[in-house]
Design a protein around this motif. Structure first.
Motif, PDB file in Angstrom:
ATOM      1  N   THR A 226      -4.922  -7.415  -7.238  1.00  0.00           N
ATOM      2  CA  THR A 226      -5.922  -7.496  -6.384  1.00  0.00           C
ATOM      3  C   THR A 226      -6.642  -8.581  -6.223  1.00  0.00           C
ATOM      4  O   THR A 226      -7.178  -9.076  -7.082  1.00  0.00           O
ATOM      5  CB  THR A 226      -6.667  -6.067  -6.491  1.00  0.00           C
ATOM      6  N   ASP A 227      -7.183  -8.939  -4.938  1.00  0.00           N
ATOM      7  CA  ASP A 227      -7.886 -10.288  -4.921  1.00  0.00           C
ATOM      8  C   ASP A 227      -9.368  -9.758  -5.447  1.00  0.00           C
ATOM      9  O   ASP A 227      -9.964 -10.603  -6.194  1.00  0.00           O
ATOM     10  CB  ASP A 227      -8.076 -10.332  -3.285  1.00  0.00           C
TER      11      ASP A 227
ATOM     12  N   VAL B   1       0.952  -1.267   0.030  1.00  0.00           N
ATOM     13  CA  VAL B   1      -0.199  -0.035  -0.059  1.00  0.00           C
ATOM     14  C   VAL B   1       0.987   1.235   0.097  1.00  0.00           C
ATOM     15  O   VAL B   1       0.610   2.129  -0.648  1.00  0.00           O
ATOM     16  CB  VAL B   1      -1.108  -0.084   1.059  1.00  0.00           C
ATOM     17  N   SER B   2       1.927   1.036   0.880  1.00  0.00           N
ATOM     18  CA  SER B   2       2.788   2.435   0.886  1.00  0.00           C
ATOM     19  C   SER B   2       3.553   2.426  -0.383  1.00  0.00           C
ATOM     20  O   SER B   2       3.774   3.692  -0.857  1.00  0.00           O
ATOM     21  CB  SER B   2       3.807   2.154   2.043  1.00  0.00           C
ATOM     22  N   VAL B   3       3.903   1.565  -1.117  1.00  0.00           N
ATOM     23  CA  VAL B   3       4.561   1.594  -2.418  1.00  0.00           C
ATOM     24  C   VAL B   3       3.833   2.278  -3.512  1.00  0.00           C
ATOM     25  O   VAL B   3       3.979   3.168  -4.175  1.00  0.00           O
ATOM     26  CB  VAL B   3       5.000   0.094  -2.872  1.00  0.00           C
TER      27      VAL B   3
ATOM     28  N   ALA C 159      -9.527  -4.234  -1.274  1.00  0.00           N
ATOM     29  CA  ALA C 159      -9.511  -5.129  -2.274  1.00  0.00           C
ATOM     30  C   ALA C 159      -8.289  -6.160  -2.072  1.00  0.00           C
ATOM     31  O   ALA C 159      -8.230  -7.147  -3.026  1.00  0.00           O
ATOM     32  CB  ALA C 159      -9.190  -4.511  -3.581  1.00  0.00           C
ATOM     33  N   GLY C 160      -7.501  -6.006  -1.241  1.00  0.00           N
ATOM     34  CA  GLY C 160      -6.436  -7.126  -1.095  1.00  0.00           C
ATOM     35  C   GLY C 160      -5.369  -6.758  -2.275  1.00  0.00           C
ATOM     36  O   GLY C 160      -5.350  -7.650  -3.195  1.00  0.00           O
ATOM     37  N   THR C 161      -4.519  -6.144  -1.900  1.00  0.00           N
ATOM     38  CA  THR C 161      -3.415  -5.668  -2.931  1.00  0.00           C
ATOM     39  C   THR C 161      -1.990  -6.254  -2.638  1.00  0.00           C
ATOM     40  O   THR C 161      -1.655  -6.268  -1.409  1.00  0.00           O
ATOM     41  CB  THR C 161      -3.370  -4.150  -3.109  1.00  0.00           C
TER      42      THR C 161
END
Length: 412
Positions: free
Chosen positions: A213-214, A31-33, A406-408
């Protein structure tokens, strides 16, 4: 004894070493990336490009040209499975009564004048409205660009969108949206170039190579928001009963994944605060907006407390507030419960829905906190980098919130 002590120290270092290596090998937070891929200059450039189509008034050639440009940009980002949803819209003749809208949300007003969405107005206020006079635009180039008006009668309109397909749950999705049309005979830079650019930037980043993403994410740019949320309402009407249906059967494809959440963006940049009193040479007091973005500016996240999905919407709003706390760089977020007059409204009884703005729509924008709203002054050059930065922080908030939900992950 010295040898024993030395051996003990060496053993302690050897035992600790694997822990140090394990910590160093920990993968970076995806997420930070992704949040770091958001850049102020890119965000500004997208808004600037949108303003080349003037106010993008629905039903005009400049609106259609903007739709074509947006679709081409989405494809260039790698969000290639773009689609359009078509619907019919009737533009009444000048002076004719507008189409009757559904009953609105009850206004507030217990502690002061009633505001929209159930809010109450407090403090200094200035009049608001829509500029309908092209001659109030002093820029001759903009007057010419915005000269064409919406044709009277019924004709075709379109929304454009693209979808990031989830790897493990393509049958479920989050909707990330903004409206691309504007009014007022300016450039519609803030309303809603700022929201449209935000959604486009997120589509770009989630479409980068290696990003998975999931669950699916659909990036939608609505039309006809300014005429009464018609583009979003048409989408709901046409697509709500298709949710989660595999088509063709056995293909693993879901043209309309099940809606898990709806995140709308509208006017992201201007939070200069309450209008303040100013005296002219004669001693007359008027109220004007402060010239600079206030230090305590924030990203407003709103849900509607009287909607059928109020509980889920509140949870979604607070999840985005937590994402802002963790990942936004300059401005905090605030949560309110009077969401109104935005494209998430047609969704709010069907799925958890929130709206992100520069101010609360009913209580603050409705009291005149943004003097450029629907005015000829809503132009790119009106805003400073402090204003654009508030919009970028809203993008950081939504990107991080959606990425977590979303599960990234990022693949090499």
């Amino acid at each position: 004894m010295k040898a024993v002590a030395g051996l003990s120290a060496a053993l302690a270092l050897a035992l600790a070493a694997p822990l140090v290596l394990a910590q160093e090998a920990a993968p970076p937070d995806p997420v930070s990336v992704l949040v770091k891929q958001l850049e102020l200059d890119k965000y500004k450039a997208t808004i600037k490009s949108l303003t080349t189509f003037g106010d993008r008034r629905q039903g005009t050639q400049r609106n259609r040209d903007a739709l074509d440009w947006i679709e081409a940009q989405l494809k260039s980002y790698g969000c290639t499975n773009t689609e359009r949803l078509q619907y019919q819209f009737t533009q009444p003749a000048p002076g004719a009564p507008s189409a009757r809208r559904a009953a609105g949300i009850p206004s507030g007003g217990a502690g002061g004048p009633a505001g929209q969405g159930g809010s109450t107005l407090f403090g200094n206020r200035i009049p608001t409205g829509v500029n309908a006079d092209p001659l109030r635009q002093p820029n001759e180039r903009l007057r010419a660009l915005n000269a064409e008006q919406t044709p009277v009668g019924t004709s075709l309109r379109e929304n454009v969108y693209c979808t990031k397909v989830g790897k493990t749950h393509p049958e479920e999705m989050y909707i990330v949206s903004a409206h691309m049309d504007g009014i007022g005979f300016g450039e519609a830079a803030n309303d809603d170039g700022s929201g449209t650019a935000l959604v486009m930037e997120l589509a770009r980043i989630f479409s980068m190579p290696g990003v998975e993403t999931d669950r699916s994410i659909r990036f939608i740019l609505w039309n006809n928001e300014e005429t009464g949320l018609n583009g979003a309402a048409a989408y709901v009407e046409q697509r709500k009963d298709l949710q989660g249906i595999e088509s063709p059967k056995g293909s693993g494809k879901y043209p309309e994944p099940k809606w898990l959440g709806m995140i709308q963006h509208d006017m992201m940049m201007y939070d200069h605060g309450m209008p303040m009193p100013k005296q002219d040479a004669s001693g007359k007091t008027t109220y004007v907006s402060p010239p600079e973005q206030r230090l305590e500016a924030d990203v407003n996240i709103e849900y509607q407390s009287v909607s059928k999905q109020a509980e889920g919407s509140a949870k979604l709003a607070w999840a985005f507030r937590a994402a802002n706390d963790k990942y936004a760089t300059n401005y905090p977020a605030a949560v309110g419960f009077h969401m109104t007059n935005t494209d998430s409204t047609p969704f709010m009884d069907l799925v958890p829905s929130i709206s992100l703005r520069e101010n609360e729509r009913g209580q603050q924008i409705g009291a005149g906190w943004n003097p450029n709203w629907h005015q000829p002054t809503d132009n790119y050059d009106t805003y400073s980098d402090k204003d654009f930065l508030l919009g970028l922080n809203a993008a950081q908030t939504t990107l991080s919130g959606v990425a977590q939900l979303a599960g990234t992950r990022i693949r090499d």
